[in-house]
Design a protein around this motif. Structure first.
Motif, PDB file in Angstrom:
ATOM      1  N   HIS A   1      40.927  44.615  25.055  1.00 25.91           N
ATOM      2  CA  HIS A   1      41.411  45.219  26.540  1.00 25.91           C
ATOM      3  C   HIS A   1      40.223  45.353  27.470  1.00 25.91           C
ATOM      4  N   LEU A   2      38.990  45.766  26.901  1.00 25.53           N
ATOM      5  CA  LEU A   2      37.727  45.848  27.816  1.00 25.53           C
ATOM      6  C   LEU A   2      37.404  44.448  28.770  1.00 25.53           C
ATOM      7  N   ASP A   3      37.678  43.468  27.719  1.00 21.05           N
ATOM      8  CA  ASP A   3      37.194  42.188  28.504  1.00 21.05           C
ATOM      9  C   ASP A   3      38.436  42.020  29.540  1.00 21.05           C
ATOM     10  N   ARG A   4      39.621  42.098  29.237  1.00 14.27           N
ATOM     11  CA  ARG A   4      40.698  41.972  30.328  1.00 14.27           C
ATOM     12  C   ARG A   4      40.546  42.920  31.482  1.00 14.27           C
ATOM     13  N   MET A   5      39.861  44.201  31.058  1.00 12.45           N
ATOM     14  CA  MET A   5      39.807  45.057  32.103  1.00 12.45           C
ATOM     15  C   MET A   5      38.536  44.642  32.973  1.00 12.45           C
TER      16      MET A   5
ATOM     17  N   THR B   1      53.364  28.142  22.282  1.00  8.68           N
ATOM     18  CA  THR B   1      53.330  29.350  23.638  1.00  8.68           C
ATOM     19  C   THR B   1      52.891  28.846  24.754  1.00  8.68           C
ATOM     20  N   PRO B   2      53.077  29.399  25.797  1.00 10.40           N
ATOM     21  CA  PRO B   2      52.764  29.005  27.252  1.00 10.40           C
ATOM     22  C   PRO B   2      51.110  29.042  27.465  1.00 10.40           C
ATOM     23  N   GLY B   3      50.405  28.311  27.839  1.00 14.45           N
ATOM     24  CA  GLY B   3      49.097  28.604  28.431  1.00 14.45           C
ATOM     25  C   GLY B   3      48.719  29.491  29.438  1.00 14.45           C
ATOM     26  N   VAL B   4      47.752  30.066  29.463  1.00 13.49           N
ATOM     27  CA  VAL B   4      47.480  31.001  30.467  1.00 13.49           C
ATOM     28  C   VAL B   4      47.356  30.354  31.834  1.00 13.49           C
ATOM     29  N   ASP B   5      46.931  29.259  31.986  1.00 14.72           N
ATOM     30  CA  ASP B   5      47.084  28.163  33.175  1.00 14.72           C
ATOM     31  C   ASP B   5      48.409  28.217  33.830  1.00 14.72           C
ATOM     32  N   GLU B   6      49.459  28.428  33.166  1.00 11.18           N
ATOM     33  CA  GLU B   6      50.952  28.413  33.516  1.00 11.18           C
ATOM     34  C   GLU B   6      51.391  29.764  34.275  1.00 11.18           C
ATOM     35  N   GLY B   7      50.513  30.734  34.211  1.00  9.22           N
ATOM     36  CA  GLY B   7      50.862  31.927  35.023  1.00  9.22           C
ATOM     37  C   GLY B   7      51.210  33.208  34.222  1.00  9.22           C
ATOM     38  N   CYS B   8      51.313  32.968  33.186  1.00  7.00           N
ATOM     39  CA  CYS B   8      51.592  34.215  32.139  1.00  7.00           C
ATOM     40  C   CYS B   8      50.508  35.321  32.056  1.00  7.00           C
ATOM     41  N   ILE B   9      50.627  36.528  31.581  1.00  5.08           N
ATOM     42  CA  ILE B   9      49.656  37.663  31.458  1.00  5.08           C
ATOM     43  C   ILE B   9      49.096  37.211  30.202  1.00  5.08           C
ATOM     44  N   PRO B  10      47.602  37.233  30.277  1.00  2.24           N
ATOM     45  CA  PRO B  10      46.842  36.937  28.974  1.00  2.24           C
ATOM     46  C   PRO B  10      46.926  38.096  28.080  1.00  2.24           C
ATOM     47  N   GLY B  11      48.120  38.418  27.515  1.00  3.20           N
ATOM     48  CA  GLY B  11      48.424  39.407  26.698  1.00  3.20           C
ATOM     49  C   GLY B  11      47.411  39.426  25.428  1.00  3.20           C
ATOM     50  N   ILE B  12      47.021  40.870  25.050  1.00  7.74           N
ATOM     51  CA  ILE B  12      46.200  41.371  24.267  1.00  7.74           C
ATOM     52  C   ILE B  12      46.830  40.836  22.716  1.00  7.74           C
ATOM     53  N   MET B  13      48.012  41.090  22.610  1.00 10.71           N
ATOM     54  CA  MET B  13      48.555  40.865  21.238  1.00 10.71           C
ATOM     55  C   MET B  13      48.772  39.194  21.139  1.00 10.71           C
ATOM     56  N   ARG B  14      49.222  38.740  22.086  1.00  4.42           N
ATOM     57  CA  ARG B  14      49.085  37.208  22.275  1.00  4.42           C
ATOM     58  C   ARG B  14      47.888  36.623  21.835  1.00  4.42           C
ATOM     59  N   ARG B  15      46.708  37.123  22.221  1.00  2.00           N
ATOM     60  CA  ARG B  15      45.399  36.791  21.865  1.00  2.00           C
ATOM     61  C   ARG B  15      45.032  36.887  20.123  1.00  2.00           C
TER      62      ARG B  15
END
Length: 282
Positions: free
Chosen positions: A48-52, A199-213
């Protein structure tokens, strides 16, 4: 009576006062994080801190507190204790640029609001009844860096959620400007085809979810499935063996149906068990 943290002060929800020129309200000038509590403590805090920190940097907002795990853990744990949340819980941290200016702000200082409430389950629980999903295509997300942030402008998710409700579905999938399926209104999406999880890549526009990671780490390190970050279109949903969603609060949620297609939940159930194993004291 719920207690919140507003700019470092613990107050009741009823006593909160936001000024009429709050930039979060005026312009959606800010972002938010939703953080899961287990045993009253925040989990996946470094993620979460990394994304923040990426959001602070991209939006050019100065953090209102030290952005390290000790500080954030203290703020959240203090609020959880004040609300008597000592098991499963949910925290929302909202960051907004302080008032001043019109579209162009007068400064980049920020304020914050932290809310906390308890959940019925301490650990992540996979849904007993599968989710029915639909596809929302009336509006799409641009493939741009700004669209990968959890900003205070969530209108596409709101409208897609209304669409799902009107279709008597539990959630709606969202496409990007290239017509690719990238996420749902509140979760990242995974599909299973044989021994492959896509799963879609982040470069396709999805939110880089914490649970996804974290689910990606589990798949790569604790299973024998082949993992692909690839394109998903409607045809893939209709050919998939399983479809499941992930987010920071609910963990893994299995999808039972899309249109007339029905899915199993063997993989999603196993991944949920592996996820919880990280938090069970041995």
């Amino acid at each position: 009576m719920a207690i919140i943290n507003h700019n470092g002060h613990l107050i009741t929800e009823e006593s909160l006062i936001l000024t009429p020129d709050n930039r979060g309200f005026f312009y959606g000038d800010g972002f938010f994080e939703t953080i899961r509590l287990i045993d009253g403590k925040p989990v996946h805090l470094e993620d979460h801190l990394d994304r923040m920190n990426r959001s602070f940097q991209f939006l050019q907002i100065q953090p209102p507190f030290e952005t390290d795990t000790d500080t954030l853990n203290h703020l959240i744990s203090e609020l959880a204790h004040a609300n008597h949340v000592n098991k499963g819980g949910r925290v929302r941290l909202t960051i907004f640029r302080k008032s001043g200016g019109y579209y162009t702000p007068n400064h980049d200082m920020s304020g914050y609001l932290i809310q906390c409430n308890s959940l019925s389950d301490n650990l992540f629980v996979i849904n007993r009844n599968g989710i029915h999903i639909t596809l929302y295509t009336q509006n799409s997300k641009p493939v741009a860096p700004l669209c990968t942030l959890k900003t205070l402008n969530s209108l596409i998710y709101v409208i897609a959620g209304i669409f799902a409700r009107n279709q008597d579905c539990d959630d709606a999938l969202i496409t990007n400007s290239d017509g690719l399926i990238i996420e749902s209104t509140h979760s990242n999406i995974f599909i299973v085809k044989g021994n492959t999880i896509i799963t879609p890549g982040v470069d396709e526009g999805c939110i880089p979810g914490i649970m996804r990671r974290n689910i990606l780490k589990i798949i790569e390190n604790k299973t024998s499935y082949e993992l692909q970050r690839g394109h998903i279109v409607t045809k893939d949903l209709l050919e998939a063996d399983e479809v499941f969603l992930t987010n920071a609060i609910r963990g893994v949620q299995w999808v039972v149906g899309f249109r007339e297609k029905r899915y199993y939940h063997k993989v999603s159930g196993h991944l949920s068990e592996l996820l919880n194993s990280n938090f069970i004291q041995k």
